[in-house]
Write a protein that holds these residues in place. Structure first.
Motif, PDB file in Angstrom:
ATOM      1  N   VAL A  67       0.837  -1.209   0.000  1.00  0.00           N
ATOM      2  CA  VAL A  67       0.000   0.000   0.000  1.00  0.00           C
ATOM      3  C   VAL A  67       0.864   1.248   0.000  1.00  0.00           C
ATOM      4  O   VAL A  67       0.578   2.219  -0.728  1.00  0.00           O
ATOM      5  N   THR A  68       1.939   1.234   0.762  1.00  0.00           N
ATOM      6  CA  THR A  68       2.835   2.398   0.825  1.00  0.00           C
ATOM      7  C   THR A  68       3.431   2.695  -0.543  1.00  0.00           C
ATOM      8  O   THR A  68       3.419   3.851  -0.994  1.00  0.00           O
ATOM      9  N   LEU A  69       3.926   1.656  -1.204  1.00  0.00           N
ATOM     10  CA  LEU A  69       4.551   1.863  -2.513  1.00  0.00           C
ATOM     11  C   LEU A  69       3.526   2.259  -3.573  1.00  0.00           C
ATOM     12  O   LEU A  69       3.804   3.131  -4.400  1.00  0.00           O
ATOM     13  N   ILE A  70       2.351   1.658  -3.537  1.00  0.00           N
ATOM     14  CA  ILE A  70       1.296   2.030  -4.503  1.00  0.00           C
ATOM     15  C   ILE A  70       0.958   3.510  -4.332  1.00  0.00           C
ATOM     16  O   ILE A  70       0.846   4.255  -5.313  1.00  0.00           O
ATOM     17  N   THR A  71       0.834   3.946  -3.082  1.00  0.00           N
ATOM     18  CA  THR A  71       0.502   5.350  -2.801  1.00  0.00           C
ATOM     19  C   THR A  71       1.610   6.290  -3.264  1.00  0.00           C
ATOM     20  O   THR A  71       1.347   7.294  -3.949  1.00  0.00           O
ATOM     21  N   LEU A  72       2.859   5.986  -2.907  1.00  0.00           N
ATOM     22  CA  LEU A  72       3.977   6.854  -3.273  1.00  0.00           C
ATOM     23  C   LEU A  72       4.175   6.912  -4.791  1.00  0.00           C
ATOM     24  O   LEU A  72       4.387   7.999  -5.354  1.00  0.00           O
ATOM     25  N   ILE A  73       4.109   5.762  -5.450  1.00  0.00           N
ATOM     26  CA  ILE A  73       4.303   5.746  -6.901  1.00  0.00           C
ATOM     27  C   ILE A  73       3.164   6.485  -7.598  1.00  0.00           C
ATOM     28  O   ILE A  73       3.396   7.262  -8.533  1.00  0.00           O
ATOM     29  N   SER A  74       1.932   6.290  -7.135  1.00  0.00           N
ATOM     30  CA  SER A  74       0.785   6.988  -7.736  1.00  0.00           C
ATOM     31  C   SER A  74       0.907   8.498  -7.548  1.00  0.00           C
ATOM     32  O   SER A  74       0.623   9.273  -8.473  1.00  0.00           O
ATOM     33  N   LEU A  75       1.325   8.921  -6.358  1.00  0.00           N
ATOM     34  CA  LEU A  75       1.523  10.351  -6.098  1.00  0.00           C
ATOM     35  C   LEU A  75       2.616  10.914  -6.999  1.00  0.00           C
ATOM     36  O   LEU A  75       2.464  12.000  -7.577  1.00  0.00           O
ATOM     37  N   SER A  76       3.702  10.177  -7.145  1.00  0.00           N
ATOM     38  CA  SER A  76       4.795  10.608  -8.017  1.00  0.00           C
ATOM     39  C   SER A  76       4.316  10.746  -9.462  1.00  0.00           C
ATOM     40  O   SER A  76       4.606  11.745 -10.132  1.00  0.00           O
ATOM     41  N   LEU A  77       3.576   9.763  -9.938  1.00  0.00           N
ATOM     42  CA  LEU A  77       3.055   9.817 -11.313  1.00  0.00           C
ATOM     43  C   LEU A  77       2.115  11.001 -11.508  1.00  0.00           C
ATOM     44  O   LEU A  77       2.187  11.708 -12.517  1.00  0.00           O
ATOM     45  N   ALA A  78       1.236  11.238 -10.537  1.00  0.00           N
ATOM     46  CA  ALA A  78       0.292  12.358 -10.641  1.00  0.00           C
ATOM     47  C   ALA A  78       1.024  13.703 -10.674  1.00  0.00           C
ATOM     48  O   ALA A  78       0.701  14.581 -11.481  1.00  0.00           O
ATOM     49  N   LEU A  79       2.020  13.854  -9.803  1.00  0.00           N
ATOM     50  CA  LEU A  79       2.783  15.108  -9.785  1.00  0.00           C
ATOM     51  C   LEU A  79       3.574  15.296 -11.076  1.00  0.00           C
ATOM     52  O   LEU A  79       3.736  16.426 -11.549  1.00  0.00           O
ATOM     53  N   GLN A  80       4.044  14.209 -11.663  1.00  0.00           N
ATOM     54  CA  GLN A  80       4.766  14.313 -12.932  1.00  0.00           C
ATOM     55  C   GLN A  80       3.852  14.789 -14.048  1.00  0.00           C
ATOM     56  O   GLN A  80       4.277  15.557 -14.923  1.00  0.00           O
ATOM     57  N   VAL A  81       2.601  14.368 -14.023  1.00  0.00           N
ATOM     58  CA  VAL A  81       1.637  14.850 -15.020  1.00  0.00           C
ATOM     59  C   VAL A  81       1.415  16.352 -14.835  1.00  0.00           C
ATOM     60  O   VAL A  81       1.397  17.114 -15.809  1.00  0.00           O
ATOM     61  N   VAL A  82       1.276  16.788 -13.588  1.00  0.00           N
ATOM     62  CA  VAL A  82       1.093  18.221 -13.305  1.00  0.00           C
ATOM     63  C   VAL A  82       2.294  19.020 -13.797  1.00  0.00           C
ATOM     64  O   VAL A  82       2.144  20.068 -14.431  1.00  0.00           O
ATOM     65  N   ILE A  83       3.495  18.529 -13.529  1.00  0.00           N
ATOM     66  CA  ILE A  83       4.708  19.221 -13.979  1.00  0.00           C
ATOM     67  C   ILE A  83       4.759  19.264 -15.505  1.00  0.00           C
ATOM     68  O   ILE A  83       5.126  20.288 -16.087  1.00  0.00           O
ATOM     69  N   GLY A  84       4.404  18.178 -16.144  1.00  0.00           N
ATOM     70  CA  GLY A  84       4.381  18.159 -17.613  1.00  0.00           C
ATOM     71  C   GLY A  84       3.462  19.226 -18.174  1.00  0.00           C
ATOM     72  O   GLY A  84       3.817  19.939 -19.122  1.00  0.00           O
ATOM     73  N   ILE A  85       2.290  19.368 -17.583  1.00  0.00           N
ATOM     74  CA  ILE A  85       1.340  20.399 -18.024  1.00  0.00           C
ATOM     75  C   ILE A  85       1.919  21.791 -17.783  1.00  0.00           C
ATOM     76  O   ILE A  85       1.838  22.668 -18.656  1.00  0.00           O
TER      77      ILE A  85
END
Length: 145
Positions: A67-85
């Protein structure tokens, strides 16, 4: 020839005395190239996080830090999308327009801060680790000859 102050300002503007005429740096072109380079690094990190997410999902919920890794990786992916935009928006704006510079500066600072947060998140992802199991087929005990 001009005063010493004029010569220094000409050199600062990208037109050094004693050399042929040289145009000043195109700030928009520079910013676009910078944003493109950042975007390529963002894509590379995005792909690495996607591979890590796949590895965690393959291990299943029995993994200690699932659960910890799923949460951290998902948060990282979401923030990367925001940065890309943000980087796309920054790259498409005219930096020479003085009225837009303060807002673009804030957007650039936000993107930089988010990159720092993503680096911290990825440090934790690495610390919790994703171990792939079953990479090598199990071989029985070796025969002694």
């Amino acid at each position: 020839m001009g005063t010493e102050g004029e010569r220094i300002s000409m050199e600062a503007a990208g037109n050094p005395a004693g050399r042929g005429a040289r145009s000043a740096i195109n700030i928009n072109h520079y910013a676009t190239k910078k944003s493109l380079a950042e975007s390529m690094l963002d894509v590379a990190l995005f792909m690495a996080n996607a591979a890590q997410l796949k590895a965690v999902l393959e291990q299943g919920p029995s993994f200690t830090y699932y659960v910890t890794l799923i949460t951290l990786i998902s948060l990282s992916l979401a923030l990367q999308v925001v940065i890309g935009i943000l980087l796309i928006i920054i790259a498409r704006r005219n930096l020479n327009d003085l009225s837009k510079q303060p807002r673009l500066d804030v957007m650039n600072n936000v993107a930089t801060a988010l990159v720092f947060v993503i680096v911290l998140i990825n440090i934790f992802i690495t610390a919790f680790g994703v171990q792939k199991t079953g990479l090598y087929p199990s071989r029985g005990p070796r025969e002694v000859r």
